[in-house]
Motif scaffolding. Structure first.
Motif, mmCIF file in Angstrom:
data_model
loop_
_atom_site.group_PDB
_atom_site.id
_atom_site.type_symbol
_atom_site.label_atom_id
_atom_site.label_comp_id
_atom_site.label_asym_id
_atom_site.label_seq_id
_atom_site.Cartn_x
_atom_site.Cartn_y
_atom_site.Cartn_z
ATOM 1 N N VAL A 1 -17.828 23.807 -38.314
ATOM 2 C CA VAL A 1 -16.978 24.042 -37.158
ATOM 3 C C VAL A 1 -17.816 24.522 -35.969
ATOM 4 O O VAL A 1 -18.702 25.366 -36.112
ATOM 5 C CB VAL A 1 -15.888 25.064 -37.514
ATOM 6 C CG1 VAL A 1 -15.307 25.712 -36.270
ATOM 7 C CG2 VAL A 1 -14.783 24.406 -38.314
ATOM 8 N N THR B 1 -17.574 18.575 -35.551
ATOM 9 C CA THR B 1 -16.294 19.244 -35.792
ATOM 10 C C THR B 1 -16.025 20.381 -34.805
ATOM 11 O O THR B 1 -16.156 21.567 -35.136
ATOM 12 C CB THR B 1 -16.245 19.775 -37.247
ATOM 13 O OG1 THR B 1 -16.576 18.721 -38.154
ATOM 14 C CG2 THR B 1 -14.869 20.316 -37.599
ATOM 15 N N PRO B 2 -15.675 20.074 -33.551
ATOM 16 C CA PRO B 2 -15.151 21.134 -32.690
ATOM 17 C C PRO B 2 -13.832 21.642 -33.296
ATOM 18 O O PRO B 2 -12.958 20.842 -33.623
ATOM 19 C CB PRO B 2 -14.894 20.423 -31.360
ATOM 20 C CG PRO B 2 -15.567 19.089 -31.465
ATOM 21 C CD PRO B 2 -15.634 18.749 -32.914
ATOM 22 N N ARG B 3 -13.711 22.958 -33.447
ATOM 23 C CA ARG B 3 -12.479 23.451 -34.095
ATOM 24 C C ARG B 3 -11.266 22.960 -33.331
ATOM 25 O O ARG B 3 -10.380 22.339 -33.902
ATOM 26 C CB ARG B 3 -12.480 24.976 -34.185
ATOM 27 C CG ARG B 3 -11.246 25.504 -34.906
ATOM 28 C CD ARG B 3 -11.199 27.010 -34.945
ATOM 29 N NE ARG B 3 -12.154 27.570 -35.879
ATOM 30 C CZ ARG B 3 -11.954 27.691 -37.198
ATOM 31 N NH1 ARG B 3 -10.814 27.257 -37.733
ATOM 32 N NH2 ARG B 3 -12.858 28.209 -37.973
ATOM 33 N N PHE B 4 -11.175 23.270 -32.070
ATOM 34 C CA PHE B 4 -10.232 22.660 -31.143
ATOM 35 C C PHE B 4 -10.680 23.018 -29.738
ATOM 36 O O PHE B 4 -11.614 23.807 -29.561
ATOM 37 C CB PHE B 4 -8.774 22.998 -31.424
ATOM 38 C CG PHE B 4 -8.349 24.451 -31.394
ATOM 39 C CD1 PHE B 4 -9.247 25.500 -31.431
ATOM 40 C CD2 PHE B 4 -6.995 24.770 -31.348
ATOM 41 C CE1 PHE B 4 -8.833 26.831 -31.418
ATOM 42 C CE2 PHE B 4 -6.568 26.097 -31.327
ATOM 43 C CZ PHE B 4 -7.496 27.128 -31.359
ATOM 44 N N TYR C 1 -10.814 15.791 -24.521
ATOM 45 C CA TYR C 1 -11.794 15.208 -25.446
ATOM 46 C C TYR C 1 -12.376 13.909 -24.883
ATOM 47 O O TYR C 1 -13.569 13.642 -25.004
ATOM 48 C CB TYR C 1 -11.141 14.943 -26.801
ATOM 49 C CG TYR C 1 -10.702 16.178 -27.544
ATOM 50 C CD1 TYR C 1 -11.594 17.208 -27.820
ATOM 51 C CD2 TYR C 1 -9.385 16.313 -27.999
ATOM 52 C CE1 TYR C 1 -11.191 18.342 -28.513
ATOM 53 C CE2 TYR C 1 -8.984 17.440 -28.702
ATOM 54 C CZ TYR C 1 -9.890 18.455 -28.960
ATOM 55 O OH TYR C 1 -9.486 19.565 -29.650
ATOM 56 N N TYR D 1 -13.056 20.306 -43.046
ATOM 57 C CA TYR D 1 -13.655 21.242 -42.106
ATOM 58 C C TYR D 1 -14.378 22.323 -42.902
ATOM 59 O O TYR D 1 -13.795 22.931 -43.806
ATOM 60 C CB TYR D 1 -12.579 21.916 -41.251
ATOM 61 C CG TYR D 1 -11.939 21.028 -40.220
ATOM 62 C CD1 TYR D 1 -12.011 21.343 -38.865
ATOM 63 C CD2 TYR D 1 -11.231 19.880 -40.577
ATOM 64 C CE1 TYR D 1 -11.410 20.541 -37.900
ATOM 65 C CE2 TYR D 1 -10.629 19.075 -39.626
ATOM 66 C CZ TYR D 1 -10.720 19.405 -38.297
ATOM 67 O OH TYR D 1 -10.125 18.603 -37.350
ATOM 68 N N THR E 1 -11.224 16.813 -35.098
ATOM 69 C CA THR E 1 -10.760 18.009 -34.422
ATOM 70 C C THR E 1 -9.232 18.011 -34.411
ATOM 71 O O THR E 1 -8.590 17.116 -34.970
ATOM 72 C CB THR E 1 -11.328 18.091 -32.989
ATOM 73 O OG1 THR E 1 -11.077 19.398 -32.457
ATOM 74 C CG2 THR E 1 -10.718 17.034 -32.069
#
Length: 441
Positions: free
Chosen positions: A168, A208-211, A263, A141, A237
């Motif tokens: 991110v 890359t979605p952080r969360f 998701y 990341y 993620t």
């Protein structure tokens, strides 16, 4: 000869040591490994051209082949770390709370990675440490700043590493002191990075979605669109790491039946998806992961550090889940996949499941390669694969040396290194046949 350097003419090099690698998934196969006490691994132009018994291979060597002796060692494929955070160098070992509170303390440090000079300097430190731990392939990341990913890819390209990385995406619920992005910039900056880096050298991009907590529905739509528009890229993620995280996620996405379903709704669950942690999944989640071929990546060092919970290794086996393993540095307090394997064993033991060293090494080598769909290139010592490997020192500490004298079987020897070893056990790391770390130099 004992010089570790390769010669300028790219002549073959024969490495003499015990040799260990996996040839199949030990969760499915009775004898999934090869262990050769007096072995030889021959590399030419970065590619494995022979691997087996020394007394069989040595008479066949070309006259210009260099022989490198590695006494009291075991050569294994290079390690795969499928979940690691580049911008957390200065926040590792940050004392405090569980996941959400801990993130509020450490995330603002990532702001500095928008400075290209600082990002470049820290990329050198970060990759030097991963190589010192024997990691030759990783999914990393970056920070929200595209400069962080540029710096990391640039240094990885210089070293000829296999690296999957991404910037991110986070457009809400970030701590004070850090910039948030927006869906338009996330799309444009990610697209720029994909165009520049994906498929170049040994590099690949991961959306890359952080969360889910940090992303609006619009940002997750952008993530899904990026994957549709760029076949062959990855997505990474976090998923179901902490009970409070799960509750907050479901508050933010009403109508979704689970964290995984968030998701899935945005097209982010497929065979190129890598989900970190995955501690609190239920049977429906495991079934869906199995159906889609998505990858689960437990990170035992950080799961212990943050008190997040215990990954269900036995349940993953039951559902035939594709898996890797990671350190989750810097919630994980180590770069060492040996230490991640140690923590994985303890995690499984606490649930009544015995994680053999063969299974642990599988997740950190061939299993990692299969999780990334690159096992035709790396992951074991089949002829024609790229020569990323680690020379593990069976005498790296006085006690390990003594303990090894009493280890008679391959299982025992690997288990000793897995339970007692760390970066000190990594004597040399080779990438594409070239030495990139030597412990004693």
């Amino acid at each position: 000869m004992n010089s570790l350097s390769t010669n300028s003419a790219n002549s073959p090099v024969a490495h003499c040591s015990s040799i260990f690698h996996l040839i199949d998934d030990p969760r499915l196969t009775k004898d999934p490994y090869v262990f050769i006490d007096n072995g030889m691994l021959v590399v030419e132009n970065g590619i494995i051209i022979a691997a087996g018994e020394r007394n069989e291979i040595e008479p066949t060597l070309a006259v210009d082949c260099k022989i490198v002796e590695h006494p009291n060692t075991i050569i294994t494929p290079g390690f795969f770390d499928l979940h690691i955070h580049f911008p957390q160098l200065t926040t590792v070992a940050f004392y405090g709370e569980q996941l959400l509170g801990w993130l509020n303390g450490i995330i603002p440090e990532e702001e500095i990675y928008k400075n290209p000079e600082i990002a470049a300097e820290r990329a050198k430190i970060f990759l030097k440490e991963t190589l010192r731990a024997g990691t030759t392939t990783m999914c990393a990341y970056g920070s929200w700043a595209k400069e962080s990913v540029d710096a990391l890819f640039s240094e990885a390209e210089r070293l000829n590493l296999r690296l999957i990385a991404g910037k991110v995406m986070a457009d809400r619920n970030m701590p004070d002191g850090i910039s948030i992005t927006n869906p338009k910039d996330d799309y444009e900056h990610s697209s720029e990075l994909i165009e520049k880096w994906h498929g170049r050298a040994r590099l690949a991009y991961a959306v890359t979605p952080r969360f889910a907590i940090s992303c609006t529905p619009e940002d997750l739509k952008v993530a899904g669109n990026l994957m549709k528009e760029n076949p062959g890229i990855y997505m990474q993620t976090h998923l179901s790491e902490n009970p409070k995280e799960i509750s907050f996620t479901l508050e933010l996405f009403p109508g979704r039946k689970s964290y995984l379903d968030v998701y899935d709704h945005y097209g982010l669950v497929n065979e190129r998806s890598i989900f970190g942690h995955c501690i609190h999944l239920d049977d429906d989640d495991f079934k869906r992961v199995s159906e889609t071929g998505a990858v689960l990546c437990p990170n035992p060092p950080s799961n212990m550090f943050l008190g997040s919970g215990l990954f269900k290794f036995e349940k993953a086996k039951e559902y035939g889940i594709r898996m890797g393993m990671g350190t989750d540095f810097g919630a994980g307090n180590t770069f060492s996949m040996l230490q991640s394997m140690e923590n994985a064993y303890k995690t499984a033991q606490l649930q009544g499941y015995s994680l053999s060293p063969f299974e642990a090494f599988y997740h950190a080598t061939l299993g990692g390669a299969r999780a990334l769909s690159i096992d035709n290139k790396v992951g074991n010592f089949e002829i024609g694969k790229e020569a990323d490997f680690v020379v593990l020192d069976a005498c790296c500490t006085p006690f390990i040396s003594w303990r090894m004298e009493h280890a008679k079987t391959p299982l025992e020897k690997l288990f000793v290194l897995m339970m007692l070893g760390d970066d000190r056990a990594v004597k040399h790391t080779y990438v594409y046949g070239n030495p990139v770390h030597s412990r004693d130099s």
